[in-house]
Design a protein around this motif. Structure first.
Motif, PDB file in Angstrom:
ATOM      1  N   MET A 104      65.855 -18.052  24.067  1.00 26.53           N
ATOM      2  CA  MET A 104      64.991 -17.658  25.167  1.00 26.53           C
ATOM      3  C   MET A 104      64.014 -18.791  25.459  1.00 26.53           C
ATOM      4  N   ASP A 105      63.860 -19.123  26.727  1.00 27.41           N
ATOM      5  CA  ASP A 105      62.880 -20.125  27.138  1.00 27.41           C
ATOM      6  C   ASP A 105      61.616 -19.389  27.563  1.00 27.41           C
ATOM      7  N   LEU A 106      60.660 -19.310  26.644  1.00 27.88           N
ATOM      8  CA  LEU A 106      59.443 -18.554  26.925  1.00 27.88           C
ATOM      9  C   LEU A 106      58.608 -19.207  28.020  1.00 27.88           C
ATOM     10  N   ALA A 107      58.637 -20.538  28.077  1.00 31.29           N
ATOM     11  CA  ALA A 107      57.858 -21.242  29.096  1.00 31.29           C
ATOM     12  C   ALA A 107      58.337 -20.908  30.500  1.00 31.29           C
ATOM     13  N   LYS A 108      59.618 -20.603  30.629  1.00 34.01           N
ATOM     14  CA  LYS A 108      60.182 -20.239  31.925  1.00 34.01           C
ATOM     15  C   LYS A 108      60.083 -18.736  32.192  1.00 34.01           C
ATOM     16  N   GLY A 109      59.558 -17.994  31.237  1.00 31.59           N
ATOM     17  CA  GLY A 109      59.384 -16.562  31.430  1.00 31.59           C
ATOM     18  C   GLY A 109      60.638 -15.737  31.270  1.00 31.59           C
TER      19      GLY A 109
ATOM     20  N   PRO B  89      63.608  -8.349  33.891  1.00 33.79           N
ATOM     21  CA  PRO B  89      63.892  -6.908  33.718  1.00 33.79           C
ATOM     22  C   PRO B  89      64.973  -6.662  32.664  1.00 33.79           C
ATOM     23  N   GLU B  90      65.973  -7.542  32.630  1.00 33.00           N
ATOM     24  CA  GLU B  90      67.065  -7.357  31.672  1.00 33.00           C
ATOM     25  C   GLU B  90      66.550  -7.425  30.234  1.00 33.00           C
TER      26      GLU B  90
ATOM     27  N   MET C  80      63.372  -7.108  29.266  1.00 35.22           N
ATOM     28  CA  MET C  80      62.363  -6.072  29.027  1.00 35.22           C
ATOM     29  C   MET C  80      63.012  -4.735  28.665  1.00 35.22           C
ATOM     30  N   ASN C  81      64.255  -4.543  29.069  1.00 32.37           N
ATOM     31  CA  ASN C  81      64.979  -3.348  28.649  1.00 32.37           C
ATOM     32  C   ASN C  81      65.331  -3.409  27.164  1.00 32.37           C
ATOM     33  N   ILE C  82      65.424  -4.632  26.638  1.00 30.56           N
ATOM     34  CA  ILE C  82      65.725  -4.824  25.221  1.00 30.56           C
ATOM     35  C   ILE C  82      64.447  -4.791  24.401  1.00 30.56           C
ATOM     36  N   HIS C  83      63.440  -5.547  24.864  1.00 30.99           N
ATOM     37  CA  HIS C  83      62.138  -5.585  24.192  1.00 30.99           C
ATOM     38  C   HIS C  83      61.064  -5.350  25.238  1.00 30.99           C
ATOM     39  N   PRO C  84      60.520  -4.129  25.320  1.00 29.65           N
ATOM     40  CA  PRO C  84      59.560  -3.798  26.383  1.00 29.65           C
ATOM     41  C   PRO C  84      58.295  -4.650  26.389  1.00 29.65           C
ATOM     42  N   LEU C  85      57.962  -5.277  25.259  1.00 23.58           N
ATOM     43  CA  LEU C  85      56.783  -6.140  25.222  1.00 23.58           C
ATOM     44  C   LEU C  85      57.096  -7.568  25.665  1.00 23.58           C
ATOM     45  N   GLY C  86      58.366  -7.864  25.884  1.00 19.99           N
ATOM     46  CA  GLY C  86      58.735  -9.200  26.335  1.00 19.99           C
ATOM     47  C   GLY C  86      58.477 -10.266  25.294  1.00 19.99           C
TER      48      GLY C  86
END
Length: 204
Positions: free
Chosen positions: A31-36, A41-42, A44-50
């Motif tokens: 996951m590229d956190l810097a790119k958000g 939505p996809e 956030m369905n796995i981890h609601p806190l992102g």
């Protein structure tokens, strides 16, 4: 097949190492956190806190938080104590790491989580760095006269390894923590750790 959602250098590195240690085929989703990417939505369905890590299980259901993921992986792959007391002690350590060590570091890097007053950021960061350093000293003491935090190598040690890396990145005097530094050296001798460190671009 298990799927791990991880970000380089994040606390997800612990689960990443455990999966490499296991030798079982799994999918690693960077996951590229810097790119958000963690806020799509996809995801956030796995981890609601992102946040990372998240683990998609064999049946497709998600598991989040190291407090759940690491014991699950440890039990699945034989990297978790089976003795009742040893297991309780392991859960205590995981709880300490997740509820004290990690949040202290969060005060350094993400003070906006704790106040909207930007003028208060330096004080929050300074206290966070002080608390984080004190916790690292506690971990150093936990490794005194022992190789691993449990009777043998377990998921606890990759989790501790994460915080050593963070201490290096925060330019704390990690070399002074002799027991912890020795743990770092032992970890880097393990092929699975070597592969994850290379993949995630960790510099130690």
């Amino acid at each position: 097949m298990l799927t791990l959602f991880y970000a380089p250098g994040a606390c997800s590195m612990a689960a990443h190492i455990v999966l490499e240690e296991a030798g079982e085929q799994y999918q690693a989703q960077r996951m590229d956190l810097a790119k958000g990417e963690q806020r799509t939505p996809e995801y956030m369905n796995i981890h609601p806190l992102g946040r990372v890590p998240a683990l998609k299980l064999d049946d497709g259901s998600p598991l989040t938080e190291n407090t759940a993921i690491l014991p699950y992986l440890g039990k699945r792959f034989g990297l978790w104590p089976t003795d009742l007391i040893k297991e309780a002690q392991a859960l205590s350590i995981v709880g300490f790491f997740a509820s004290s060590v990690h949040p202290a570091h969060g005060h350094i890097g993400r003070p906006a989580r704790y106040t909207e007053d930007a003028s208060a950021f330096p004080g929050i960061q300074a206290m966070g760095k002080k608390s984080f350093h004190e916790h690292l000293k506690q971990i150093d003491a936990m490794y005194a006269r022992r190789e691993w935090l449990s009777d043998k190598y377990s998921v606890l040690d990759p989790y501790a390894f994460v915080f050593y890396n963070w201490g290096v990145k925060r330019e704390l005097p990690m070399g002074e923590l002799k027991n912890y530094a020795a743990l770092k050296d032992r970890m880097l001798q393990r092929p699975a750790v070597e592969r994850v460190v290379a993949d995630e671009g960790v510099k130690l």
